[in-house]
Design a protein around this motif. Structure first.
Motif, mmCIF file in Angstrom:
data_model
loop_
_atom_site.group_PDB
_atom_site.id
_atom_site.type_symbol
_atom_site.label_atom_id
_atom_site.label_comp_id
_atom_site.label_asym_id
_atom_site.label_seq_id
_atom_site.Cartn_x
_atom_site.Cartn_y
_atom_site.Cartn_z
ATOM 1 N N HIS A 209 0.873 -1.083 0.129
ATOM 2 C CA HIS A 209 -0.077 0.024 0.087
ATOM 3 C C HIS A 209 0.904 1.226 -0.070
ATOM 4 O O HIS A 209 1.949 1.159 0.528
ATOM 5 C CB HIS A 209 -0.942 -0.135 1.218
ATOM 6 C CG HIS A 209 -0.260 0.218 2.315
ATOM 7 N ND1 HIS A 209 -0.110 1.473 3.039
ATOM 8 C CD2 HIS A 209 0.238 -0.723 3.487
ATOM 9 C CE1 HIS A 209 0.676 1.450 4.053
ATOM 10 N NE2 HIS A 209 0.790 0.039 4.515
ATOM 11 N N ASN A 236 -14.934 2.456 9.241
ATOM 12 C CA ASN A 236 -15.962 2.985 8.482
ATOM 13 C C ASN A 236 -16.811 3.902 9.443
ATOM 14 O O ASN A 236 -16.399 4.063 10.597
ATOM 15 C CB ASN A 236 -17.008 1.848 8.195
ATOM 16 C CG ASN A 236 -17.276 1.075 9.475
ATOM 17 O OD1 ASN A 236 -18.052 1.400 10.228
ATOM 18 N ND2 ASN A 236 -16.927 -0.397 9.399
ATOM 19 N N SER A 254 -13.902 11.613 6.119
ATOM 20 C CA SER A 254 -14.140 11.132 4.762
ATOM 21 C C SER A 254 -12.917 11.176 3.990
ATOM 22 O O SER A 254 -12.966 10.372 3.149
ATOM 23 C CB SER A 254 -15.118 12.418 4.417
ATOM 24 O OG SER A 254 -16.432 12.438 5.129
ATOM 25 N N CYS A 256 -10.158 10.314 4.879
ATOM 26 C CA CYS A 256 -9.079 9.027 5.269
ATOM 27 C C CYS A 256 -10.052 7.829 4.667
ATOM 28 O O CYS A 256 -9.193 7.026 4.087
ATOM 29 C CB CYS A 256 -9.369 9.030 6.556
ATOM 30 S SG CYS A 256 -8.338 10.196 7.461
ATOM 31 N N PHE A 257 -11.223 7.738 4.503
ATOM 32 C CA PHE A 257 -12.014 6.743 4.029
ATOM 33 C C PHE A 257 -11.687 6.599 2.427
ATOM 34 O O PHE A 257 -11.346 5.593 1.861
ATOM 35 C CB PHE A 257 -13.507 6.850 4.365
ATOM 36 C CG PHE A 257 -13.917 6.756 5.790
ATOM 37 C CD1 PHE A 257 -13.142 5.942 6.722
ATOM 38 C CD2 PHE A 257 -14.885 7.509 6.113
ATOM 39 C CE1 PHE A 257 -13.435 5.877 8.103
ATOM 40 C CE2 PHE A 257 -15.377 7.227 7.570
ATOM 41 C CZ PHE A 257 -14.798 6.557 8.225
ATOM 42 N N ALA A 258 -11.517 7.993 1.849
ATOM 43 C CA ALA A 258 -11.283 7.829 0.591
ATOM 44 C C ALA A 258 -9.931 7.632 0.070
ATOM 45 O O ALA A 258 -9.688 6.819 -0.820
ATOM 46 C CB ALA A 258 -11.366 9.301 0.120
ATOM 47 N N LYS A 260 -8.152 5.255 2.033
ATOM 48 C CA LYS A 260 -7.915 3.840 2.057
ATOM 49 C C LYS A 260 -8.560 3.087 1.010
ATOM 50 O O LYS A 260 -8.084 2.014 0.785
ATOM 51 C CB LYS A 260 -8.848 3.453 3.596
ATOM 52 C CG LYS A 260 -8.454 1.829 3.791
ATOM 53 C CD LYS A 260 -9.115 1.554 5.070
ATOM 54 C CE LYS A 260 -8.462 0.138 5.513
ATOM 55 N NZ LYS A 260 -8.866 -0.765 4.630
ATOM 56 N N GLU A 261 -9.440 3.665 0.132
ATOM 57 C CA GLU A 261 -10.251 3.109 -0.866
ATOM 58 C C GLU A 261 -9.065 2.830 -2.018
ATOM 59 O O GLU A 261 -9.152 1.766 -2.783
ATOM 60 C CB GLU A 261 -11.316 3.712 -1.360
ATOM 61 C CG GLU A 261 -12.607 3.497 -0.737
ATOM 62 C CD GLU A 261 -13.085 2.336 -0.710
ATOM 63 O OE1 GLU A 261 -13.401 1.541 -1.763
ATOM 64 O OE2 GLU A 261 -13.462 1.634 0.536
ATOM 65 N N ILE A 262 -8.221 3.593 -2.171
ATOM 66 C CA ILE A 262 -7.166 3.720 -3.446
ATOM 67 C C ILE A 262 -5.673 3.549 -2.820
ATOM 68 O O ILE A 262 -4.719 3.411 -3.726
ATOM 69 C CB ILE A 262 -7.198 5.014 -4.233
ATOM 70 C CG1 ILE A 262 -7.110 5.927 -3.391
ATOM 71 C CG2 ILE A 262 -8.694 4.838 -4.886
ATOM 72 C CD1 ILE A 262 -7.008 7.387 -4.046
ATOM 73 N N ARG A 266 -1.829 -2.200 -6.892
ATOM 74 C CA ARG A 266 -2.052 -3.246 -7.650
ATOM 75 C C ARG A 266 -0.824 -4.011 -8.309
ATOM 76 O O ARG A 266 -0.041 -3.129 -8.880
ATOM 77 C CB ARG A 266 -3.065 -2.548 -9.046
ATOM 78 C CG ARG A 266 -4.322 -2.520 -8.530
ATOM 79 C CD ARG A 266 -4.778 -1.532 -7.473
ATOM 80 N NE ARG A 266 -6.326 -1.493 -7.168
ATOM 81 C CZ ARG A 266 -6.862 -0.621 -6.435
ATOM 82 N NH1 ARG A 266 -6.029 0.048 -5.522
ATOM 83 N NH2 ARG A 266 -8.190 -0.437 -6.398
ATOM 84 N N ASN A 287 -3.662 6.546 -8.992
ATOM 85 C CA ASN A 287 -4.122 6.198 -7.551
ATOM 86 C C ASN A 287 -3.106 6.943 -6.499
ATOM 87 O O ASN A 287 -3.535 7.710 -5.560
ATOM 88 C CB ASN A 287 -4.083 4.617 -7.153
ATOM 89 C CG ASN A 287 -5.339 4.221 -7.458
ATOM 90 O OD1 ASN A 287 -6.474 4.722 -8.044
ATOM 91 N ND2 ASN A 287 -5.507 2.776 -7.443
#
Length: 434
Positions: A209, A236, A254, A256-258, A260-262, A266, A287
């Protein structure tokens, strides 16, 4: 780039047979070797079950791979030189610039156990002075059955033609808001939330990550001065039920949540397919840039928080449940912008380009542990982190952090392959001649 004055067994290097690499690599495919051999002659069994050639030993001399082979009781030496976009091969018995002989063909075929051979480990252009057995740049250490080639410590950043370089065509600054209203500082409470800088080593194979922020719930000590215990990571919105949050904390959550999503890197499930690798790399780059923009939104809000910590995660699998007290280090963030500059030194037969970073005119002492892609700190003052302001900045910092912040370029190919990069850097940053 070919050292045509080198003579091996009475044959100049210019008389070696040339085989093309796969574009952008040092890979020679068996299919290419077979096609060329069939097109030249049919005097031996091209494409059929290979004859029982034995590779007796490998050595590396003046930048040439020397393979001692034996076939049907007869011994020969095959000489291999790795160039920028092709392979040169010759032999003590046959093979010249127009003819790929039996020994050279069978030796190359024997090296292609998986249908190809990557000659990158033997690619050291301009690293061996003519007539010298030893290189100032690399160490060649013999071992049973062969040898190893390693960069000398001083030249850990040696650049070779074809190595990847960061793009220096356009530097775009990511806007950063400034909200330093002291009246908006987060309220203190016995149980509240803080923010954790989750980081890991991107050079480690198991890391998965990019740096991101994650809230945590904690219980404070008496007088609300420090953390008594960590309760949980906030994964969450439901994880903060019952806790009073300021508007700034709501906004920061908000973000922080965004993040973690990206944040997850990959990886290439089909790394052998160039188009799949390019697709994955494009997604990772997108990302990264999105995360940098989110960090810029988060930074002024972080300045209003009472509690911020650093967590070296060893991977996303550990960002769950309850934070471990011993792993959470107290840190601070700064709104000051790090400024990149470079020093180019003439070291005789090579140039060296060094990266430096200053904050408010003061030089940061750098180490690989003081770099977190978008953020940097002084290797001594690891509690204070600064956010870089442009994609080009972090790409350059990340690139130089992998080579101890210095790149060495032999003069034999500096002008053709590296001077343009230095000129590109000079359009955006100070480059001082040392």
């Amino acid at each position: 780039m070919k050292a045509k004055s080198i003579t091996i067994a009475g044959k100049p290097l210019s008389r070696f047979y040339q085989l093309p690499f796969e574009k952008g690599s040092r890979v020679l495919r068996l299919a290419v070797l077979e096609r060329i051999a069939i097109g030249l002659h049919n005097t031996f069994s091209v494409g059929k079950k290979p004859e029982p050639l034995v590779i007796q030993s490998l050595s590396f001399d003046q930048g040439l791979l020397i393979v001692n082979v034996k076939l049907e009781g007869e011994e020969a030496r095959v000489y291999i030189a790795v160039e920028y976009d092709n392979l040169l091969v010759s032999c003590s018995i046959d093979t010249d610039e127009t003819y790929l002989g039996r020994y050279a063909y069978l030796t190359l075929r024997a090296m292609m156990r998986n249908g190809y051979c990557d000659f990158q480990e033997y690619y050291w252009p301009a690293c061996f002075a003519l007539g010298n057995k030893r290189s100032r740049y690399v160490d060649v250490v013999k071992k049973p059955g062969g040898f190893t080639i390693t960069l000398k410590k001083k030249f850990s950043g040696l650049f070779r033609p074809g190595d990847d370089l960061p793009d220096v065509t356009e530097r775009t600054v990511v806007p950063r808001e400034r909200r330093l209203d002291k009246h908006a500082m987060a309220r203190l409470a016995p149980v509240s939330i803080g923010y954790c800088f989750a980081n890991t080593d991107l050079q480690n194979f198991h890391s998965n990550h990019y740096p991101f922020l994650i809230p945590y719930v904690f219980a404070a000590t008496a007088y609300l001065k420090t953390v008594k215990s960590f309760k949980r990571f906030v994964l969450n919105p439901n994880d903060v039920d019952g806790i009073s949050l300021s508007p700034q904390q709501e906004e920061l959550n908000s973000i922080c949540f965004a993040m973690k999503e990206i944040a997850a890197i990959r990886f290439n499930a089909n790394a052998h397919l160039p188009e799949k690798a390019a697709e994955t790399n494009k997604l990772n780059d997108a990302n990264q840039l999105a995360l940098l923009k989110l960090w810029n939104k988060a930074l002024p809000l972080l300045m209003l928080q009472r509690f911020t910590h650093y967590f070296y995660t060893y991977g996303l699998r550990n960002v769950t449940g309850k934070p471990v007290m011993r792993d959470m280090k107290t840190i601070e963030f700064s709104m000051e912008v790090p400024v990149l500059s470079f020093v180019l030194r003439d070291e005789g037969d090579y140039y060296e380009l060094e990266l430096k970073i200053k904050v408010k005119g003061k030089l940061l002492r750098l180490s690989s542990d003081s770099i977190a892609l978008f953020l940097v700190c002084d290797r001594v003052k690891t509690y204070l982190w600064y956010l870089l302001e442009a994609e080009m900045d972090y790409k350059l910092v990340w690139f130089f952090s992998k080579v101890n912040f210095k790149v060495q370029v032999p003069k034999g190919y500096y002008r053709e392959f590296f001077e343009g990069f230095v000129e590109g850097v000079g359009r955006w940053y100070e480059v001082r001649r040392g």
